[in-house]
Design an enzyme around this catalytic site. Sequence first.
Site, mmCIF file in Angstrom:
data_model
loop_
_atom_site.group_PDB
_atom_site.id
_atom_site.type_symbol
_atom_site.label_atom_id
_atom_site.label_comp_id
_atom_site.label_asym_id
_atom_site.label_seq_id
_atom_site.Cartn_x
_atom_site.Cartn_y
_atom_site.Cartn_z
ATOM 1 N N HIS A 84 -2.973 -29.011 -31.704
ATOM 2 C CA HIS A 84 -3.895 -29.089 -32.853
ATOM 3 C C HIS A 84 -3.083 -29.364 -34.125
ATOM 4 O O HIS A 84 -1.969 -28.849 -34.277
ATOM 5 C CB HIS A 84 -4.684 -27.784 -32.981
ATOM 6 C CG HIS A 84 -5.783 -27.886 -33.989
ATOM 7 N ND1 HIS A 84 -5.548 -27.770 -35.333
ATOM 8 C CD2 HIS A 84 -7.106 -28.129 -33.844
ATOM 9 C CE1 HIS A 84 -6.700 -27.932 -35.982
ATOM 10 N NE2 HIS A 84 -7.658 -28.144 -35.094
ATOM 11 N N GLY A 116 -11.863 -29.570 -41.611
ATOM 12 C CA GLY A 116 -12.161 -28.476 -42.536
ATOM 13 C C GLY A 116 -12.410 -28.931 -43.959
ATOM 14 O O GLY A 116 -12.452 -28.121 -44.876
ATOM 15 N N GLU A 170 -3.234 -28.188 -37.019
ATOM 16 C CA GLU A 170 -2.818 -27.009 -37.783
ATOM 17 C C GLU A 170 -1.522 -26.441 -37.201
ATOM 18 O O GLU A 170 -0.674 -25.922 -37.930
ATOM 19 C CB GLU A 170 -3.943 -25.965 -37.800
ATOM 20 C CG GLU A 170 -5.031 -26.384 -38.779
ATOM 21 C CD GLU A 170 -6.421 -25.890 -38.448
ATOM 22 O OE1 GLU A 170 -6.580 -24.979 -37.622
ATOM 23 O OE2 GLU A 170 -7.377 -26.437 -39.039
ATOM 24 N N LYS A 179 -10.781 -20.948 -33.972
ATOM 25 C CA LYS A 179 -9.568 -20.715 -34.786
ATOM 26 C C LYS A 179 -9.288 -19.215 -34.913
ATOM 27 O O LYS A 179 -9.657 -18.442 -34.029
ATOM 28 C CB LYS A 179 -9.691 -21.416 -36.144
ATOM 29 C CG LYS A 179 -10.000 -22.913 -35.955
ATOM 30 C CD LYS A 179 -9.810 -23.737 -37.189
ATOM 31 C CE LYS A 179 -10.145 -25.193 -36.872
ATOM 32 N NZ LYS A 179 -9.936 -26.105 -37.992
ATOM 33 N N GLY A 196 -15.438 -25.354 -37.968
ATOM 34 C CA GLY A 196 -16.314 -24.525 -38.787
ATOM 35 C C GLY A 196 -17.718 -24.345 -38.221
ATOM 36 O O GLY A 196 -18.223 -23.214 -38.144
ATOM 37 N N SER A 206 -14.864 -31.948 -39.298
ATOM 38 C CA SER A 206 -16.109 -31.758 -40.067
ATOM 39 C C SER A 206 -17.350 -32.267 -39.337
ATOM 40 O O SER A 206 -18.248 -32.850 -39.959
ATOM 41 C CB SER A 206 -15.987 -32.402 -41.453
ATOM 42 O OG SER A 206 -14.927 -31.798 -42.175
ATOM 43 N N GLU A 214 -8.413 -36.254 -34.018
ATOM 44 C CA GLU A 214 -8.761 -35.411 -35.161
ATOM 45 C C GLU A 214 -7.944 -35.844 -36.379
ATOM 46 O O GLU A 214 -6.825 -35.353 -36.575
ATOM 47 C CB GLU A 214 -8.457 -33.941 -34.852
ATOM 48 C CG GLU A 214 -9.288 -33.374 -33.726
ATOM 49 C CD GLU A 214 -9.499 -31.878 -33.920
ATOM 50 O OE1 GLU A 214 -10.645 -31.436 -33.871
ATOM 51 O OE2 GLU A 214 -8.506 -31.150 -34.160
ATOM 52 N N ASN A 267 -13.910 -24.716 -31.571
ATOM 53 C CA ASN A 267 -12.589 -24.148 -31.848
ATOM 54 C C ASN A 267 -12.796 -23.055 -32.895
ATOM 55 O O ASN A 267 -12.986 -23.346 -34.072
ATOM 56 C CB ASN A 267 -11.678 -25.272 -32.367
ATOM 57 C CG ASN A 267 -10.322 -24.745 -32.806
ATOM 58 O OD1 ASN A 267 -9.997 -23.573 -32.609
ATOM 59 N ND2 ASN A 267 -9.526 -25.623 -33.403
HETATM 60 P P1 PGA Z 1 -13.667 -28.593 -38.514
HETATM 61 O O1 PGA Z 1 -12.402 -28.350 -37.545
HETATM 62 O O2 PGA Z 1 -14.833 -28.943 -37.621
HETATM 63 O O3 PGA Z 1 -13.844 -27.292 -39.233
HETATM 64 O O4 PGA Z 1 -13.304 -29.716 -39.409
HETATM 65 C C1 PGA Z 1 -12.169 -29.179 -36.438
HETATM 66 C C2 PGA Z 1 -10.907 -28.737 -35.743
HETATM 67 O O5 PGA Z 1 -9.978 -28.283 -36.403
HETATM 68 O O6 PGA Z 1 -10.812 -28.820 -34.500
#
Ligand code: PGA
Length: 251
Positions: free
Chosen positions: A94, A172, A96, A11, A233, A211, A166, A9
């Site tokens: 998601h 993140g 976010e 983002k 990330g 993460s 998630e 992803n």
């Molecule tokens: P992250 O994000 O691996 O940076 O924690 C995962 C996601 O938001 O799908």
Amino acid sequence: MRRKLVAGNWKSNGSLASVKALAGALAEGSGAIHAEVVACAPFVFLPAVVEALSHSPVRVGAQNLSEFGPGAFTGEVHAEMLADVGCEYVIVGHSERRSLLGESDQQVARKLAHAIAAGLRPILCVGETLEHRTAGCAREVVLRQLNAVGELLGFPGVDGFVVAYEPVWAIGTGQSASPAQVQEAHGWIRDWLRTVVGHAAGSIRVLYGGSVTPMNAAGLFACPDIDGALVGGASLNANDFVSICQSADRA
Ligand code: PGA
């Protein structure tokens, strides 16, 4: 046996040039990977990413879609447009988008319905916040998010449907959930899938996101109910992402 799936992803990151370079590196690095690999790019870069990955096994996904179909919805990108430019997957709900942009369970359910109708493979994200987990209601929150989509869709067909667990507190933050925590949550999801689709639940992949790195991927993938990862990330670095895909292959 469910084939592992590792989705990146990206983002809201990158420029046209950097995204093309990332897709190119991914195309090169993913040749020998057996897991299914998906790159979820920002809308405007999708055609370029589809082009860059056209001779590779990597599939392309979007990160969001409209809850509406075609029409007077200024600024929206609907499911058929995504399919038209070569997207096969789309991330839906998601955290976010839920927390920063106020998407409700019902909006997420409508998006999912549009994705399925357009023949896209949705990656439905669910997960609890730290407050929920501390209060002991993580399971309840995950089931509420799942039930919202179950109520709208009823799930007659589940081809290509993917769920991503998630936990918001792990996204993140560098603080991944432990394999045991993820395995437990995936058990709740698998049980729920069994009640809505019966036998077919055994073929639906449940990913973990939060993460995931080359360091912790192997431990996560060793769990029986973790069928892959949604990677934020670490997916912005082709070497790290390919290394996570290789861990999926070894599991
Ligand atoms: P992250 O994000 O691996 O940076 O924690 C995962 C996601 O938001 O799908």
